[in-house]
Write a protein that holds these residues in place. Sequence first.
Motif, PDB file in Angstrom:
ATOM      1  N   GLU A 242      40.036  34.609  31.915  1.00  0.00           N
ATOM      2  CA  GLU A 242      38.726  35.380  32.599  1.00  0.00           C
ATOM      3  C   GLU A 242      38.800  36.789  32.622  1.00  0.00           C
ATOM      4  O   GLU A 242      37.731  37.146  32.354  1.00  0.00           O
ATOM      5  CB  GLU A 242      38.974  34.890  33.966  1.00  0.00           C
ATOM      6  CG  GLU A 242      37.805  34.125  34.452  1.00  0.00           C
ATOM      7  CD  GLU A 242      37.808  33.654  35.935  1.00  0.00           C
ATOM      8  OE1 GLU A 242      38.169  34.472  36.712  1.00  0.00           O
ATOM      9  OE2 GLU A 242      37.743  32.677  36.298  1.00  0.00           O
ATOM     10  N   LEU A 246      35.611  39.243  31.877  1.00  0.00           N
ATOM     11  CA  LEU A 246      35.010  39.903  32.672  1.00  0.00           C
ATOM     12  C   LEU A 246      34.909  41.330  32.464  1.00  0.00           C
ATOM     13  O   LEU A 246      34.283  42.220  32.622  1.00  0.00           O
ATOM     14  CB  LEU A 246      35.477  39.729  34.031  1.00  0.00           C
ATOM     15  CG  LEU A 246      35.308  38.291  34.708  1.00  0.00           C
ATOM     16  CD1 LEU A 246      35.996  37.923  35.805  1.00  0.00           C
ATOM     17  CD2 LEU A 246      34.005  37.761  34.610  1.00  0.00           C
ATOM     18  N   ALA A 275      31.045  34.159  34.573  1.00  0.00           N
ATOM     19  CA  ALA A 275      30.341  35.270  34.571  1.00  0.00           C
ATOM     20  C   ALA A 275      29.461  35.428  35.598  1.00  0.00           C
ATOM     21  O   ALA A 275      29.299  36.678  36.356  1.00  0.00           O
ATOM     22  CB  ALA A 275      29.624  35.390  33.115  1.00  0.00           C
ATOM     23  N   HIS A 278      31.542  36.159  39.160  1.00  0.00           N
ATOM     24  CA  HIS A 278      32.707  37.137  39.019  1.00  0.00           C
ATOM     25  C   HIS A 278      31.890  38.432  38.611  1.00  0.00           C
ATOM     26  O   HIS A 278      32.593  39.550  38.750  1.00  0.00           O
ATOM     27  CB  HIS A 278      33.970  36.761  38.479  1.00  0.00           C
ATOM     28  CG  HIS A 278      34.468  35.547  39.037  1.00  0.00           C
ATOM     29  ND1 HIS A 278      34.960  35.374  40.225  1.00  0.00           N
ATOM     30  CD2 HIS A 278      34.821  34.459  38.418  1.00  0.00           C
ATOM     31  CE1 HIS A 278      35.628  34.222  40.459  1.00  0.00           C
ATOM     32  NE2 HIS A 278      35.534  33.470  39.467  1.00  0.00           N
ATOM     33  N   ALA A 279      31.055  38.230  37.955  1.00  0.00           N
ATOM     34  CA  ALA A 279      30.409  39.548  37.233  1.00  0.00           C
ATOM     35  C   ALA A 279      28.745  39.746  37.441  1.00  0.00           C
ATOM     36  O   ALA A 279      28.098  40.396  36.504  1.00  0.00           O
ATOM     37  CB  ALA A 279      30.709  39.717  35.637  1.00  0.00           C
TER      38      ALA A 279
END
Length: 323
Positions: A242, A246, A275, A278-279
């Motif tokens: 991950e 990221l 994605a 977390h982003a």
Amino acid sequence: MTITYREALREALREALIRDERVFLMGEDVGAYGGCFGVSRGLLDEFGPRRIRDTPLSESAFVGAGIGAALGGLRPIVEVMTVNFSLLAMDQILNNAATLRHMSGGQLGVPLVIRMATGAGRQLAAQHSHSLEVFYAHIPGLRVLSPATVADARGMLWTALQDPDPVLIFEPIALYNSEGDLPADAGAVDIDKAAIRRAGTDVTLVSYGGALRVATAAADQLAGEGIDAEVIDLRTLRPLDETTLLNSITRTHRLVIVDEGWRSMSVSAEIAARAAEHAYYDLDAPIGRVCTAEVPIPYARQLEEAALPQPDAVVTAVYKAVG
């Protein structure tokens, strides 16, 4: 040194057999025939039938035998002819190999490596051409790899053999004849981290296995049009790296995923979900996905090509992301 993907896999097998007497290869036609795709050709003459073992045409039986051998202290490498056929051994892989450490309270490990061909591109039709890696990446207790380069094909096996738990290696059928440069000092490679195959600033292209060629070709085309794409090769689908994904999104702010699997409930869906989780605030555009058409892989060449992800489709998805 320039060698084919097939030769890199053969050298990896040879090195493992030489370095560790506990290692042996078993599967359908791996001996006298040299493997369905020629990967093990010549190894029977070099190492003999004790270590290069032809098996009956029963995936459940010989995968089960591999699990037993691993429990007994050996380091078996089991070859399943294609990922489609691995479904016949799903009970052994899921209910035995992946769960025995958990169910024994850590007393039993299954240091087993299972190799199998995956994907399309060789006109082998629906029963031999699907990309089912997501089935196995879903299962706790397994490590799932897909080497996309000659160096990874050469280096992942020895690292996988050191794992105390089962490792599945998916070898894209379309890559067996491909060539690449292998450094003279090539050895074991890291199987924990994704690799940035091309640095870029405008969009992140994420792929793995056979679809990496498509992502790279699209990035080359985009570069000629002033769009700088970063290409990430996942290499390992479980556990997923991950962090590399990221970090790339925070630099490029756009994401397009290229996956030879079907779109629904796919590896691409998992990457997109992570994605978004977390982003989300780093993304400046909707996530794009380029996947195989939701049909059984056709036999006819033009239909097979039409079903698979192609560079032009990736370029179109990137245009939408950067537009």
